[in-house]
Enzyme design. Structure first.
Site, mmCIF file in Angstrom:
data_model
loop_
_atom_site.group_PDB
_atom_site.id
_atom_site.type_symbol
_atom_site.label_atom_id
_atom_site.label_comp_id
_atom_site.label_asym_id
_atom_site.label_seq_id
_atom_site.Cartn_x
_atom_site.Cartn_y
_atom_site.Cartn_z
ATOM 1 N N LYS A 35 0.782 -1.436 0.015
ATOM 2 C CA LYS A 35 0.099 -0.090 0.208
ATOM 3 C C LYS A 35 0.768 1.006 0.089
ATOM 4 C CE LYS A 35 -0.243 0.527 4.908
ATOM 5 N NZ LYS A 35 -0.770 -0.171 6.128
ATOM 6 N N ARG A 128 -6.248 0.633 17.464
ATOM 7 C CA ARG A 128 -7.007 0.784 15.973
ATOM 8 C C ARG A 128 -7.853 -0.534 15.861
ATOM 9 N NH1 ARG A 128 -3.759 1.816 10.445
ATOM 10 N NH2 ARG A 128 -3.719 -0.534 10.481
HETATM 11 C C1 LIG Z 1 -0.017 -0.699 7.005
HETATM 12 C C2 LIG Z 1 -0.159 -1.969 7.513
HETATM 13 C C3 LIG Z 1 0.818 -2.749 7.791
HETATM 14 C C4 LIG Z 1 2.215 -2.662 7.007
HETATM 15 O O1 LIG Z 1 2.824 -1.627 7.800
HETATM 16 P P1 LIG Z 1 4.406 -1.107 7.682
HETATM 17 O O2 LIG Z 1 4.706 -0.150 8.900
HETATM 18 O O3 LIG Z 1 4.206 -0.345 6.404
HETATM 19 O O4 LIG Z 1 5.414 -2.152 7.779
HETATM 20 C C5 LIG Z 1 0.723 -4.072 8.381
HETATM 21 N N1 LIG Z 1 -0.464 -4.307 8.904
HETATM 22 C C6 LIG Z 1 -1.444 -3.507 8.860
HETATM 23 C C7 LIG Z 1 -3.094 -3.903 9.313
HETATM 24 C C8 LIG Z 1 -1.291 -2.432 8.090
HETATM 25 O O5 LIG Z 1 -2.469 -1.398 8.131
#
Ligand SMILES: *Cc1c(COP(=O)(O)O)cnc(C)c1O
Length: 351
Positions: A35, A128
């Site tokens: 993402k 969250r």
């Molecule tokens: C964005 C996200 C990740 C990845 O996070 P990073 O800090 O980019 O490694 C993993 N799990 C969830 C649920 C996320 O929203």
């Protein structure tokens, strides 16, 4: 075509392979999160070519475009009720906390004759997504009853909303929840997903519980930045991404605007320090291209003094030779990469 987001392939490959090896050594499965760069095809290809077979994204729109054979796709934002059809079709695994949504996923999976895998998210303080640990056994029981659904495991997320980092203490809570669920329903959870890039430090200092067998990592690979203590991982590359934009005007002008003043184009009050006449350049790039305050000129003699939707205005008095057509390079951060890859005006180039 400018502006341009440049990706250093060698550096990216190094980070992918380093993360993969670090985790494999401890039997942790690396799920690569796309993402941060909007799952741009040419970048995802680099991951695939370097042996990555599990991809995760928060948006089903992005997962749709990741379509190699023999891969697993994770949806890592809780699915919307309105998108369950696509979730079942385009993802193999989704992170969930809501019984109502998992029921809808199960119904759709049953309708098209597949089994959809879910990870029950547990909130361990970051506040969250996820159910609180005291509710986990009950919700897992609900998930287990739903036809078309396989409870693949449990997971947790840190370092997002509340800025809470993973520690031995909260990871132990996660394992405790897994034990309780397994005991209560006499099952074995295949996946314990211990977080994102913020958990890497525990892998490196050997404090991560051995039952954690999956991490979902984005940032640490694209920035080389460890998210819990905000230090660069020494073995990893940084500045994998750089941003470039083109100079469209160079003029000597006063440093303070002239005339009666109001707010700027975005309704913000603006004030200026009088530095006399300066050499100012305008760069053809603005808020529509990239989160402009998250990029920094690599050349220290260029200072950003203002932005608008389509312009960056820089003070380049200290820089002798600058002319129309010159390309200015910038360092970028995670949110700049995110915005630049989301903008349709930015070219992506792998070099
Ligand atoms: C964005 C996200 C990740 C990845 O996070 P990073 O800090 O980019 O490694 C993993 N799990 C969830 C649920 C996320 O929203």
């Amino acid at each position: 075509m400018y502006p341009k987001l440049k990706v250093d392939r060698k550096k990216l490959e190094h980070n992918i392979n380093f993360a993969k090896k670090e985790l494999e050594k401890r039997d942790i499965n690396l799920c690569c999160v796309t993402k941060g760069f909007s799952a741009k095809r040419e970048i995802v290809d680099v991951y695939y070519e370097n042996g990555i077979r599990e991809f995760a994204d928060s948006r089903i729109e992005n997962l749709k475009t990741i379509s190699y054979v023999g891969i697993k796709r994770w949806l890592i934002r809780i699915p919307m009720l309105s998108e369950v059809k696509d979730v079942v079709k385009y993802s193999d695994i989704s992170l969930n906390s809501q019984v109502e949504i998992v029921k809808a996923l199960g119904k759709e999976a049953t309708r098209i004759g597949v089994i959809h895998n879910v990870i029950l998210m547990i909130d361990l303080g970051d506040l969250r997504e996820g159910v609180r640990p005291e509710k986990a056994v009950e919700v897992a029981g609900e998930f287990l009853k739903i036809e078309g659904i396989h409870l693949l495991g449990i997971g947790v997320n840190f370092n997002c909303f509340g800025g809470i980092i993973p520690t031995e203490k909260n990871i132990e809570e996660l394992i405790l929840v897994a034990d309780e669920i397994e005991k209560e329903y006499d099952i074995k959870l295949e996946v314990i997903s211990g977080g994102n890039s913020g958990t890497i430090y525990m892998v490196q200092n050997n404090t991560l519980d051995k039952r954690v067998n999956n991490l979902r990592c984005g940032d640490v690979i694209i920035e080389g930045l460890e998210a819990s203590y905000l230090s660069f991982v020494p073995e990893m590359e940084k500045d994998i991404f750089t941003f470039e934009a083109e100079v469209i005007e160079v003029e000597q002008k006063p440093s303070c605007p002239i005339g009666e003043s109001t707010v700027n184009a975005f309704g913000d009050e603006v004030t200026f320090e009088d530095k006399g006449i300066m050499k100012r350049a305008i760069i053809g790039c603005g808020k529509q291209d990239v989160e402009i305050d998250k990029i920094v000129p690599i050349d220290k003699d260029i200072e950003c003094i203002g932005t608008s939707s389509d312009h960056i205005i820089v003070d380049c008095t200290k820089k002798g030779d600058i002319k129309v057509g010159d390309i200015i390079e910038f360092y970028v951060t995670y949110s700049a990469i995110l915005s630049a890859t989301t903008s349709k005006y930015v070219t992506i180039e792998i070099v």
